[in-house]
Design an enzyme around this catalytic site. Structure first.
Site, PDB file in Angstrom:
ATOM      1  N   LYS A   1       0.825  -1.216   0.000  1.00  0.00           N
ATOM      2  CA  LYS A   1       0.000   0.000   0.000  1.00  0.00           C
ATOM      3  C   LYS A   1       0.857   1.263   0.000  1.00  0.00           C
ATOM      4  O   LYS A   1       0.593   2.181  -0.749  1.00  0.00           O
ATOM      5  CB  LYS A   1      -0.918   0.052   1.228  1.00  0.00           C
ATOM      6  CG  LYS A   1      -2.043  -0.957   1.211  1.00  0.00           C
ATOM      7  CD  LYS A   1      -3.097  -0.634   2.275  1.00  0.00           C
ATOM      8  CE  LYS A   1      -2.521  -0.578   3.682  1.00  0.00           C
ATOM      9  NZ  LYS A   1      -2.105  -1.891   4.217  1.00  0.00           N
TER      10      LYS A   1
ATOM     11  N   ARG B   1      -9.424   1.561   9.324  1.00  0.00           N
ATOM     12  CA  ARG B   1      -9.044   0.163   9.491  1.00  0.00           C
ATOM     13  C   ARG B   1     -10.151  -0.655  10.136  1.00  0.00           C
ATOM     14  O   ARG B   1     -10.033  -1.865  10.241  1.00  0.00           O
ATOM     15  CB  ARG B   1      -7.824   0.080  10.401  1.00  0.00           C
ATOM     16  CG  ARG B   1      -6.509  -0.086   9.665  1.00  0.00           C
ATOM     17  CD  ARG B   1      -5.398  -0.125  10.702  1.00  0.00           C
ATOM     18  NE  ARG B   1      -4.243  -0.840  10.246  1.00  0.00           N
ATOM     19  CZ  ARG B   1      -3.240  -0.310   9.562  1.00  0.00           C
ATOM     20  NH1 ARG B   1      -3.277   0.946   9.197  1.00  0.00           N
ATOM     21  NH2 ARG B   1      -2.206  -1.050   9.232  1.00  0.00           N
TER      22      ARG B   1
ATOM     23  N   ARG C   1      10.991  -7.014   4.464  1.00  0.00           N
ATOM     24  CA  ARG C   1      11.001  -5.600   4.838  1.00  0.00           C
ATOM     25  C   ARG C   1      11.578  -5.424   6.247  1.00  0.00           C
ATOM     26  O   ARG C   1      12.267  -4.450   6.528  1.00  0.00           O
ATOM     27  CB  ARG C   1       9.567  -5.067   4.788  1.00  0.00           C
ATOM     28  CG  ARG C   1       9.437  -3.599   5.170  1.00  0.00           C
ATOM     29  CD  ARG C   1       8.039  -3.080   4.946  1.00  0.00           C
ATOM     30  NE  ARG C   1       7.108  -3.527   5.975  1.00  0.00           N
ATOM     31  CZ  ARG C   1       5.803  -3.233   5.987  1.00  0.00           C
ATOM     32  NH1 ARG C   1       5.281  -2.543   5.006  1.00  0.00           N
ATOM     33  NH2 ARG C   1       5.022  -3.654   6.957  1.00  0.00           N
TER      34      ARG C   1
ATOM     35  N   ARG D   1      11.884  -2.438  11.169  1.00  0.00           N
ATOM     36  CA  ARG D   1      10.668  -1.970  11.836  1.00  0.00           C
ATOM     37  C   ARG D   1      10.335  -2.883  12.998  1.00  0.00           C
ATOM     38  O   ARG D   1      10.276  -4.091  12.848  1.00  0.00           O
ATOM     39  CB  ARG D   1       9.497  -1.977  10.833  1.00  0.00           C
ATOM     40  CG  ARG D   1       9.107  -0.596  10.383  1.00  0.00           C
ATOM     41  CD  ARG D   1       8.037  -0.668   9.338  1.00  0.00           C
ATOM     42  NE  ARG D   1       6.765  -1.146   9.863  1.00  0.00           N
ATOM     43  CZ  ARG D   1       5.619  -1.022   9.207  1.00  0.00           C
ATOM     44  NH1 ARG D   1       5.596  -0.441   8.028  1.00  0.00           N
ATOM     45  NH2 ARG D   1       4.507  -1.478   9.730  1.00  0.00           N
TER      46      ARG D   1
ATOM     47  N   ARG E   1      -0.971  -9.099  13.288  1.00  0.00           N
ATOM     48  CA  ARG E   1      -1.527  -8.004  12.494  1.00  0.00           C
ATOM     49  C   ARG E   1      -2.427  -8.535  11.381  1.00  0.00           C
ATOM     50  O   ARG E   1      -3.449  -7.941  11.049  1.00  0.00           O
ATOM     51  CB  ARG E   1      -0.400  -7.157  11.902  1.00  0.00           C
ATOM     52  CG  ARG E   1       0.171  -6.183  12.925  1.00  0.00           C
ATOM     53  CD  ARG E   1       1.563  -5.753  12.571  1.00  0.00           C
ATOM     54  NE  ARG E   1       1.633  -4.970  11.363  1.00  0.00           N
ATOM     55  CZ  ARG E   1       2.727  -4.865  10.618  1.00  0.00           C
ATOM     56  NH1 ARG E   1       3.827  -5.510  10.948  1.00  0.00           N
ATOM     57  NH2 ARG E   1       2.718  -4.109   9.548  1.00  0.00           N
TER      58      ARG E   1
HETATM   59  P1  ADP Z   1       0.945  -1.916   7.584  1.00  0.00           P
HETATM   60  O1  ADP Z   1       0.372  -1.342   6.325  1.00  0.00           O
HETATM   61  O2  ADP Z   1       2.149  -2.745   7.341  1.00  0.00           O
HETATM   62  O3  ADP Z   1      -0.077  -2.573   8.457  1.00  0.00           O
HETATM   63  P2  ADP Z   1       1.007   0.701   8.790  1.00  0.00           P
HETATM   64  O4  ADP Z   1       2.195   1.543   8.637  1.00  0.00           O
HETATM   65  O5  ADP Z   1      -0.201   1.068   8.018  1.00  0.00           O
HETATM   66  O6  ADP Z   1       1.510  -0.750   8.462  1.00  0.00           O
HETATM   67  O7  ADP Z   1       0.585   0.611  10.350  1.00  0.00           O
HETATM   68  C1  ADP Z   1       1.485   0.225  11.337  1.00  0.00           C
HETATM   69  C2  ADP Z   1       0.805   0.230  12.702  1.00  0.00           C
HETATM   70  O8  ADP Z   1       0.319   1.555  13.015  1.00  0.00           O
HETATM   71  C3  ADP Z   1      -0.438  -0.649  12.837  1.00  0.00           C
HETATM   72  O9  ADP Z   1      -0.131  -1.992  13.104  1.00  0.00           O
HETATM   73  C4  ADP Z   1      -1.172   0.045  14.015  1.00  0.00           C
HETATM   74  O10 ADP Z   1      -0.575  -0.268  15.255  1.00  0.00           O
HETATM   75  C5  ADP Z   1      -0.900   1.504  13.761  1.00  0.00           C
HETATM   76  N1  ADP Z   1      -1.994   2.089  12.942  1.00  0.00           N
HETATM   77  C6  ADP Z   1      -1.886   2.542  11.656  1.00  0.00           C
HETATM   78  N2  ADP Z   1      -3.076   2.992  11.207  1.00  0.00           N
HETATM   79  C7  ADP Z   1      -3.972   2.822  12.214  1.00  0.00           C
HETATM   80  C8  ADP Z   1      -5.374   3.056  12.361  1.00  0.00           C
HETATM   81  N3  ADP Z   1      -6.119   3.561  11.360  1.00  0.00           N
HETATM   82  N4  ADP Z   1      -5.948   2.763  13.546  1.00  0.00           N
HETATM   83  C9  ADP Z   1      -5.237   2.257  14.555  1.00  0.00           C
HETATM   84  N5  ADP Z   1      -3.930   1.983  14.480  1.00  0.00           N
HETATM   85  C10 ADP Z   1      -3.279   2.245  13.334  1.00  0.00           C
END
Ligand code: ADP
Length: 191
Positions: free
Chosen positions: A14, A89, A128, A134, A145
């Site tokens: 994404k 989400r 990654r 990370r 996740r």
């Molecule tokens: P990925 O696309 O690999 O899941 P992101 O960078 O989008 O990684 O998100 C990493 C972390 O940030 C998530 O696992 C969560 O803990 C937090 N996070 C991101 N977006 C949200 C959201 N909309 N609501 C709650 N937590 C979020």
């Protein structure tokens, strides 16, 4: 004005595609995950609150996330539109987004769901993890996740499909192949 939401499991690519779409459409790509990570590395109060959840692979509480998105979407650089990556989400967040956008007088144009199967996303994320270091990319956290994704995020696709906003994109193949699919789809929508 183009308002886009990008959906897809962690590891679907994404972030990469978001940057490309944003550049092409001249709109900001807004990633909640990236905002949290930036705040964590800067050691802000927001970063401190997000850290423990992120490291467990859990969602940051809505009381933190929703107001942050509202503020971000109200910034002047979204006048031409925006692309949201990683938000909403959950169905609850989708409802909050609906209300934020209603207040701003904006409606979503399209929700793009990038689909990639589970083995592929796990493989990509482990790769990654070694490249980017990370802290939420260890295998047990990745599995967690993905479980949360299936349970809470995937059902949201139905919510957007019911509003005729959902477009599914095949996320297999090279980065360029996936971008081409997305661009073809977006071009088709603008006709
Ligand atoms: P990925 O696309 O690999 O899941 P992101 O960078 O989008 O990684 O998100 C990493 C972390 O940030 C998530 O696992 C969560 O803990 C937090 N996070 C991101 N977006 C949200 C959201 N909309 N609501 C709650 N937590 C979020």
């Amino acid at each position: 004005m183009t308002a886009i939401v990008l959906l897809g499991p962690p590891g679907a690519g994404k972030g990469t595609q978001a940057a490309r779409i944003a550049e092409r459409l001249n709109i900001p790509a807004i990633s909640t995950g990236e905002i949290f990570r930036a705040n964590m590395s800067e050691g802000t109060e927001l970063g401190k609150r997000a850290k423990e959840y992120m490291e467990r692979g859990e969602f940051v509480p809505d009381s933190v996330t929703n107001p942050m998105v509202k503020v971000r979407l109200s910034a002047p650089d979204t006048a031409n539109g925006f692309l949201l990556d990683g938000y909403p989400r959950t169905l609850d967040q989708a409802h909050v987004l609906r209300d934020i956008l209603a207040e701003l007088g904006v409606s979503l144009d399209v929700v793009l769901e990038i689909q990639v199967d589970e083995d592929e996303v796990v493989a990509r994320m482990l790769k990654r993890a070694t490249e980017q270091n990370r802290s939420d990319d260890t295998e047990p956290v990745i599995r967690h996740r993905l479980e949360i994704y299936h349970e809470l995020t995937e059902p949201m696709a139905t919510y957007y499909a019911d509003q005729d906003l959902l477009q599914v994109v095949d996320g297999r193949g090279s980065i360029d192949e996936v971008s081409e699919r997305i661009f073809a789809l977006l071009d088709g929508l603008n006709k």
